[in-house]
Design an enzyme around this catalytic site. Structure first.
Site, mmCIF file in Angstrom:
data_model
loop_
_atom_site.group_PDB
_atom_site.id
_atom_site.type_symbol
_atom_site.label_atom_id
_atom_site.label_comp_id
_atom_site.label_asym_id
_atom_site.label_seq_id
_atom_site.Cartn_x
_atom_site.Cartn_y
_atom_site.Cartn_z
ATOM 1 N N PHE A 120 -6.626 35.159 -3.920
ATOM 2 C CA PHE A 120 -7.022 35.183 -2.513
ATOM 3 C C PHE A 120 -7.983 36.353 -2.311
ATOM 4 O O PHE A 120 -7.571 37.499 -2.165
ATOM 5 C CB PHE A 120 -5.789 35.351 -1.613
ATOM 6 C CG PHE A 120 -4.879 34.152 -1.589
ATOM 7 C CD1 PHE A 120 -4.941 33.234 -0.550
ATOM 8 C CD2 PHE A 120 -3.959 33.935 -2.608
ATOM 9 C CE1 PHE A 120 -4.102 32.130 -0.528
ATOM 10 C CE2 PHE A 120 -3.120 32.833 -2.593
ATOM 11 C CZ PHE A 120 -3.192 31.929 -1.553
ATOM 12 N N GLY A 121 -9.282 36.053 -2.346
ATOM 13 C CA GLY A 121 -10.284 37.100 -2.239
ATOM 14 C C GLY A 121 -10.745 37.332 -0.820
ATOM 15 O O GLY A 121 -10.196 36.779 0.141
ATOM 16 N N ILE A 124 -10.885 31.446 -1.850
ATOM 17 C CA ILE A 124 -9.668 31.352 -2.652
ATOM 18 C C ILE A 124 -10.045 30.652 -3.953
ATOM 19 O O ILE A 124 -10.538 29.529 -3.940
ATOM 20 C CB ILE A 124 -8.571 30.556 -1.928
ATOM 21 C CG1 ILE A 124 -8.247 31.191 -0.574
ATOM 22 C CG2 ILE A 124 -7.311 30.482 -2.795
ATOM 23 C CD1 ILE A 124 -7.372 30.316 0.305
ATOM 24 N N TYR A 181 -5.718 57.589 -10.256
ATOM 25 C CA TYR A 181 -6.519 57.583 -9.033
ATOM 26 C C TYR A 181 -5.938 58.602 -8.054
ATOM 27 O O TYR A 181 -4.719 58.692 -7.892
ATOM 28 C CB TYR A 181 -6.472 56.180 -8.430
ATOM 29 C CG TYR A 181 -7.688 55.742 -7.657
ATOM 30 C CD1 TYR A 181 -8.969 55.949 -8.135
ATOM 31 C CD2 TYR A 181 -7.546 55.047 -6.451
ATOM 32 C CE1 TYR A 181 -10.080 55.494 -7.442
ATOM 33 C CE2 TYR A 181 -8.648 54.595 -5.743
ATOM 34 C CZ TYR A 181 -9.917 54.822 -6.250
ATOM 35 O OH TYR A 181 -11.004 54.371 -5.554
ATOM 36 N N GLY A 197 -7.320 48.791 -4.747
ATOM 37 C CA GLY A 197 -7.144 47.374 -4.482
ATOM 38 C C GLY A 197 -6.414 46.654 -5.606
ATOM 39 O O GLY A 197 -6.566 46.993 -6.787
ATOM 40 N N ASP A 253 -6.966 43.735 -6.775
ATOM 41 C CA ASP A 253 -7.889 43.085 -7.706
ATOM 42 C C ASP A 253 -8.358 44.068 -8.772
ATOM 43 O O ASP A 253 -8.438 43.728 -9.962
ATOM 44 C CB ASP A 253 -9.073 42.483 -6.952
ATOM 45 C CG ASP A 253 -9.754 43.455 -5.997
ATOM 46 O OD1 ASP A 253 -9.159 44.488 -5.647
ATOM 47 O OD2 ASP A 253 -10.896 43.170 -5.585
ATOM 48 N N ARG A 254 -8.612 45.312 -8.379
ATOM 49 C CA ARG A 254 -9.047 46.321 -9.346
ATOM 50 C C ARG A 254 -7.910 46.687 -10.306
ATOM 51 O O ARG A 254 -8.140 46.896 -11.505
ATOM 52 C CB ARG A 254 -9.568 47.566 -8.618
ATOM 53 C CG ARG A 254 -10.779 47.278 -7.733
ATOM 54 C CD ARG A 254 -11.217 48.511 -6.947
ATOM 55 N NE ARG A 254 -11.836 49.511 -7.809
ATOM 56 C CZ ARG A 254 -12.160 50.730 -7.394
ATOM 57 N NH1 ARG A 254 -11.912 51.101 -6.140
ATOM 58 N NH2 ARG A 254 -12.724 51.580 -8.228
ATOM 59 N N THR A 269 -43.101 39.511 2.394
ATOM 60 C CA THR A 269 -41.830 40.080 2.864
ATOM 61 C C THR A 269 -40.656 39.490 2.097
ATOM 62 O O THR A 269 -39.742 40.217 1.664
ATOM 63 C CB THR A 269 -41.663 39.826 4.374
ATOM 64 O OG1 THR A 269 -42.697 40.512 5.075
ATOM 65 C CG2 THR A 269 -40.312 40.336 4.862
#
Length: 243
Positions: A7-8, A12, A87, A94, A96-97, A172
């Site tokens: 679940f990001g 998902i 850390y 997080g 995920d990390r 541009t």
């Protein structure tokens, strides 16, 4: 057979595994989640276990209805991880990390690792050869850079990534592509070069939704694996249950 859900921030991701072998991958929507999950179960009736990790707070509610039919496990920060977390603010790291760091330790033992996750944000996570999570960096992801240029200016258009941007933009739109894509390329190569100069025996793992796109723009030797987070959930579950 195992179904893994990630679940990001923006989507998902789902993946079906037989052991550690990835059989199929899906992108699911919040609005139709139950129906899309049921379609997966029809395709793979051998699924017995569902694992998930979330950077949001939606996953527990979304999976409650499945707990009577499957073994459901969540990767949580209170679980056992194969590294020491150094850390300074471990409670803010997080999930995920943490999962990516665990996957790097379990897949590539006894060496320094830098995991780069190119998704909504680009995260850099360094885990030393003695299995200590040291920290890393966070910067805007590819699409976020395009959206920021559009949102915070009056006239710049909203663009999507171009495969081969010119170094010197002659319009541009070409200037935006050059700034975004060349900029993120130079950032990645700068981080990778500095880590490689400072750390011996280091492996670079590039993952996330933009991994394959960005890998084609890099000169450095890396392992590009867009599915590394999903694979890491499987490895971490095995690690936590084989105690």
């Amino acid at each position: 057979m195992l179904l893994i859900l990630d679940f990001g921030n923006t989507q998902i991701k789902a993946a079906v595994f037989e052991g550690t072998t990835l059989l199929n991958k899906y992108w699911l929507s919040n609005d139709n989640l139950e129906k899309e999950l049921e379609n997966i179960f029809l395709t793979y009736p051998q699924i017995t276990t569902i694992g998930h990790v979330s950077v949001t707070h939606q996953s527990i509610e979304a999976l409650d209805y499945l707990k009577n039919r499957f073994e459901v496990f969540a990767i949580e920060r209170t679980g056992k991880f194969p590294f020491l977390n150094a850390y300074a603010t471990p409670e803010t790291l997080g999930m995920d990390r943490m999962v990516l760091a665990a996957g790097a330790v379990l897949r590539y033992p006894a060496q320094n690792r830098l995991v780069i996750d190119a998704g909504t944000c680009v995260t850099y996570d360094y885990i030393s050869a003695d299995d200590v999570y040291r920290g890393g960096a966070i910067s805007p992801g590819l699409q976020m850079r395009y959206e920021a240029l559009h949102h915070y200016t009056a006239k710049l258009p909203l663009l999507k990534a171009s495969e081969h941007p010119k170094l010197v933009g002659n319009s541009t739109e070409n200037s935006i592509h050059s700034g975004v894509i060349n900029g993120i390329q130079f950032e990645l190569e700068g981080f990778i070069n500095n880590y490689c100069e400072e750390k011996e025996n280091i492996i670079i793992i590039l993952t996330g939704g933009d991994a394959n796109f960005l890998a084609g723009h890099l000169k450095n030797t890396i392992f590009a694996n867009p599915n590394f987070l999903l694979e890491s959930i499987v490895l971490l579950h095995q690690y936590q249950t084989n105690d």
